[in-house]
Every structure is written in structure tokens, then in C-alpha cells.
Motif scaffolding. Structure first.
Motif, PDB file in Angstrom:
ATOM      1  N   LEU A  88       0.281  -0.600  -0.057  1.00  0.00           N
ATOM      2  CA  LEU A  88      -0.113  -0.079   0.338  1.00  0.00           C
ATOM      3  C   LEU A  88       0.650   1.388   0.010  1.00  0.00           C
ATOM      4  O   LEU A  88       0.128   2.560  -0.489  1.00  0.00           O
ATOM      5  N   ASN A  89       1.969   0.952   0.500  1.00  0.00           N
ATOM      6  CA  ASN A  89       2.509   2.454   0.504  1.00  0.00           C
ATOM      7  C   ASN A  89       3.445   3.331  -0.860  1.00  0.00           C
ATOM      8  O   ASN A  89       3.868   3.389  -0.629  1.00  0.00           O
ATOM      9  N   ARG A  90       3.409   1.729  -1.442  1.00  0.00           N
ATOM     10  CA  ARG A  90       4.407   2.160  -2.873  1.00  0.00           C
ATOM     11  C   ARG A  90       3.210   2.777  -3.098  1.00  0.00           C
ATOM     12  O   ARG A  90       3.144   3.740  -4.575  1.00  0.00           O
ATOM     13  N   GLN A  91       1.851   3.038  -2.929  1.00  0.00           N
ATOM     14  CA  GLN A  91       0.864   3.083  -3.801  1.00  0.00           C
ATOM     15  C   GLN A  91       0.357   4.233  -3.500  1.00  0.00           C
ATOM     16  O   GLN A  91      -0.626   5.694  -3.868  1.00  0.00           O
ATOM     17  N   ILE A  92       0.138   4.207  -1.944  1.00  0.00           N
ATOM     18  CA  ILE A  92       0.488   5.595  -1.100  1.00  0.00           C
ATOM     19  C   ILE A  92       1.151   5.868  -0.218  1.00  0.00           C
ATOM     20  O   ILE A  92       2.583   5.694   0.684  1.00  0.00           O
ATOM     21  N   PRO A  93       2.576   6.810  -0.847  1.00  0.00           N
ATOM     22  CA  PRO A  93       3.967   7.043  -0.146  1.00  0.00           C
ATOM     23  C   PRO A  93       3.280   7.435   1.259  1.00  0.00           C
ATOM     24  O   PRO A  93       4.246   7.674   2.158  1.00  0.00           O
ATOM     25  N   ASN A  94       2.181   8.485   1.682  1.00  0.00           N
ATOM     26  CA  ASN A  94       2.160   9.377   2.981  1.00  0.00           C
ATOM     27  C   ASN A  94       1.498   8.281   4.095  1.00  0.00           C
ATOM     28  O   ASN A  94       0.839   7.537   4.980  1.00  0.00           O
ATOM     29  N   ALA A  95       1.290   6.297   3.581  1.00  0.00           N
ATOM     30  CA  ALA A  95       1.046   5.458   4.176  1.00  0.00           C
ATOM     31  C   ALA A  95       2.712   4.674   4.596  1.00  0.00           C
ATOM     32  O   ALA A  95       3.327   4.698   3.992  1.00  0.00           O
ATOM     33  N   VAL A  96       2.162   4.582   6.096  1.00  0.00           N
ATOM     34  CA  VAL A  96       3.690   4.471   6.988  1.00  0.00           C
ATOM     35  C   VAL A  96       3.363   2.438   7.138  1.00  0.00           C
ATOM     36  O   VAL A  96       2.763   2.363   7.948  1.00  0.00           O
ATOM     37  N   PRO A  97       3.920   1.223   7.082  1.00  0.00           N
ATOM     38  CA  PRO A  97       3.464   0.453   6.958  1.00  0.00           C
ATOM     39  C   PRO A  97       4.065   0.001   8.648  1.00  0.00           C
ATOM     40  O   PRO A  97       5.379   0.687   9.505  1.00  0.00           O
ATOM     41  N   ILE A  98       3.266  -1.195   9.230  1.00  0.00           N
ATOM     42  CA  ILE A  98       4.369  -0.958  11.067  1.00  0.00           C
ATOM     43  C   ILE A  98       4.696  -2.433  10.203  1.00  0.00           C
ATOM     44  O   ILE A  98       3.917  -3.533  10.293  1.00  0.00           O
ATOM     45  N   GLU A  99       5.794  -3.000  10.218  1.00  0.00           N
ATOM     46  CA  GLU A  99       6.654  -3.764   9.978  1.00  0.00           C
ATOM     47  C   GLU A  99       6.051  -5.413  10.673  1.00  0.00           C
ATOM     48  O   GLU A  99       7.565  -5.895  10.996  1.00  0.00           O
ATOM     49  N   VAL A 100       4.697  -5.579  11.227  1.00  0.00           N
ATOM     50  CA  VAL A 100       4.479  -6.687  11.662  1.00  0.00           C
ATOM     51  C   VAL A 100       3.957  -6.911  10.663  1.00  0.00           C
ATOM     52  O   VAL A 100       2.326  -6.753  11.749  1.00  0.00           O
ATOM     53  N   PRO A 101       3.841  -8.349  10.321  1.00  0.00           N
ATOM     54  CA  PRO A 101       2.487  -9.122   9.450  1.00  0.00           C
ATOM     55  C   PRO A 101       1.777  -9.206  10.260  1.00  0.00           C
ATOM     56  O   PRO A 101       2.166 -10.022  11.757  1.00  0.00           O
ATOM     57  N   LEU A 102       0.582  -9.037  10.727  1.00  0.00           N
ATOM     58  CA  LEU A 102      -0.669  -9.197  11.304  1.00  0.00           C
ATOM     59  C   LEU A 102      -1.157 -10.694  10.339  1.00  0.00           C
ATOM     60  O   LEU A 102      -1.883 -11.418  11.751  1.00  0.00           O
ATOM     61  N   THR A 103      -1.224 -11.126   9.807  1.00  0.00           N
ATOM     62  CA  THR A 103      -1.550 -12.420   9.142  1.00  0.00           C
ATOM     63  C   THR A 103      -1.147 -12.475   7.593  1.00  0.00           C
ATOM     64  O   THR A 103      -0.684 -11.693   7.029  1.00  0.00           O
ATOM     65  N   GLN A 104      -1.200 -13.368   7.165  1.00  0.00           N
ATOM     66  CA  GLN A 104      -1.105 -13.609   5.285  1.00  0.00           C
ATOM     67  C   GLN A 104      -2.368 -13.386   4.272  1.00  0.00           C
ATOM     68  O   GLN A 104      -4.230 -14.386   5.199  1.00  0.00           O
TER      69      GLN A 104
END
Length: 281
Positions: free
Chosen positions: A94-110
Motif C-alpha cells: 500500500l505504501n508504494r501506491q500511497i507514499p504517506n502510508a507507513v506500514p508497521i512491519e509486523v505481519p498481522l496475517t497473510q
């Protein structure tokens, strides 16, 4: 005892004032918001896991959350325009589509995208030829090399209903979400007919103005991941769906070649959840 030189006193006062200004600025930067508003996909059964999970994470930080259920495309626009503080959960990228979206780099699920079809339509699909494809708008369009222009819906429930009513021949969506609506709405003729066509980790995202919160939220999620609570929450939900009851045996499943869809498997780390039966050996 002589008094300090006026210049020295002035310098000391300036240093104290500067230190106090810095301290107040640091405290202001560290101040946590009282409430945040996150977007979520409407009528998504995975919200049954995501809502309480994210609520509990932020409760540990003393922050209340509000959730607005809006379609994925609308949520992306709102996040881009800073009308919301983040999204409950979205697939990686999502952050590649929306630069101001910052992922919390812990996967919640898959997320596992699979093909659904009517039980009586599998033979025809295996024989090749044109078919009508349905996708969920803004979520599953990441698949490449689609054989036809897809029919798009706003919800998985709409997608499964179109499939049940023979308005489309194949629906591609999350195995868990599709299975939920098949079970809830009694769509007994629908089956999972393929191995995963795409597998991606799912992350929680914050809008970039809340970047200072990222380490704190990540620390809580890392603990929940390491102690098994993330896996347990998702496993409890998945067990209710009995995917094995609606999944074709591996030997009878359609291949990506049958569907003319290129198969994608996320090359990054995936969470180990033990939450669903394998669809391929």
C-alpha cells in the motif's frame, strides 16, 4: 566572594532557556494523540479479528480508536488526503501506491487469493476458453496477466452472490473471506477450486504524520507475534470456517494455467500462523 560577570550570567541563562525550550519541544513531539480514526473494508469478516486486535494494541498506548468502514478505493483516497489516521489492515505494498502510508512491519496475517467457482462449472473451466471473471475492487487487482476484463464489486458478499447466480464463472478473493460468505449465506454450490494465486503479508498502516508512533506500535505487535497471540486470534477465526469442506481435493484443483492467470507468491517473509489447511502438497 565576587559576583559572576554579567556576560557569564547571560550565557548561563541563555543555555538554561535553550534547554527548557528543547525539553518542551521534545515532550510535545512525544505527546500521544488521544484518539485515532482508521479505515476498514465494509462487511469484511476479518474485521472480527482486526478491530479488537488494533483496539487492544492502541489501548496499551492509552489511545482510543474509531473505525470508519469505507470501500478500499475510497479509503486509499482518504488516506492520501490525510482525512484518516491510517487503515486497520491492508496487503503489503500500500505504501508504494500511497507514499504517506507507513506500514508497521509486523505481519498481522497473510492474504491468500484463490479462485472460487460453482461446482458444476469446474469441468468447463478446465477445458479452457473464455470465462467471466469477478474481482473485488481495489483489493485483488494486483494480479497480473488477467485473461479478461474483470467484473468488479465493492464487497466479497456481492462477488459470491454474482458467482452463485451464474453472472460470473470465476471469483478471485481471499480464501477466508469468500468462505465466510459461502457459509453464512448458504451458497452450497460454491467451491475453492485453486491453490493460492497470490500470497501476501498483511500490515497495519499509519498516516505519515503519526510516524513517531510507529516504533511504539511495532513493539506491541512484535510481542503479540512472538508470544503467539496473533496466530491464536486468526486461528480461532479460521477454524470456524472449515475450509476443507468447500475446497476441491488437490488433484481436482484448477491450475493457474487453466485459469490463464499468472501465479504470484510473495517473496518476502510471511507470518507463520498455522491457520488454514494447505491447498497444495
Amino acid at each position: 566572594m565576587t559576583s559572576a560577570h554579567p556576560a557569564i550570567l547571560a550565557l548561563a541563562m541563555a543555555m538554561v532557556s535553550g534547554w527548557l525550550w528543547f525539553e518542551r519541544s521534545a515532550q510535545a513531539q512525544e505527546a500521544l494523540p488521544h484518539e485515532l480514526t482508521f479505515a476498514a473494508i465494509p462487511d469484511n469478516p476479518l474485521n472480527q479479528v482486526g478491530f479488537p486486535l488494533i483496539r487492544d494494541v492502541y489501548a496499551e498506548l492509552g489511545i482510543r480508536i474509531q473505525v470508519r468502514e469505507v470501500p478500499p478505493a475510497r479509503a486509499r483516497a482518504m488516506l492520501r488526503d490525510q482525512q484518516i489516521d491510517g487503515v486497520i489492515a491492508r496487503p503489503a505494498g500500500l505504501n508504494r501506491q500511497i507514499p504517506n502510508a507507513v506500514p508497521i512491519e509486523v505481519p498481522l496475517t497473510q492474504l491468500q487469493l484463490v479462485a472460487f467457482a460453482r461446482n458444476d462449472g469446474v469441468t468447463g473451466l478446465r477445458q479452457g476458453g473464455h470465462y467471466r471473471l469477478g474481482l473485488l475492487r481495489g483489493v485483488t487487482s494486483g494480479l497480473d496477466a488477467l485473461p479478461v476484463e474483470p467484473i468488479l464489486t465493492n464487497t466479497t458478499e456481492q462477488l459470491m452472490e454474482l458467482l452463485a447466480r451464474n453472472r460470473i464463472d470465476v471469483a478471485v478473493d481471499s480464501d477466508l473471506v469468500g468462505a465466510y460468505f459461502i457459509q453464512r449465506n448458504g451458497l452450497k454450490d460454491l467451491r475453492i477450486v485453486s491453490a493460492p494465486l497470490k500470497i501476501m503479508p498483511v500490515y497495519h498502516y499509519l498516516e505519515s504524520r503519526h510516524r513517531a508512533l510507529v516504533p511504539r506500535v511495532r513493539k506491541v505487535l512484535e510481542r503479540l507475534s512472538q508470544n503467539g497471540e496473533l496466530a491464536a486470534r486468526h486461528a480461532a477465526f479460521a477454524q470456524q470456517l472449515k475450509l476443507e469442506d468447500i475446497t476441491l481435493p488437490v488433484a481436482e484443483q484448477l491450475t493457474p494455467a487453466d485459469l490463464k492467470i499468472e501465479r504470484h507468491v510473495w517473496m518476502g517473509p510471511l507470518p507463520t500462523l498455522g491457520r488454514r489447511p494447505a491447498l497444495t502438497p
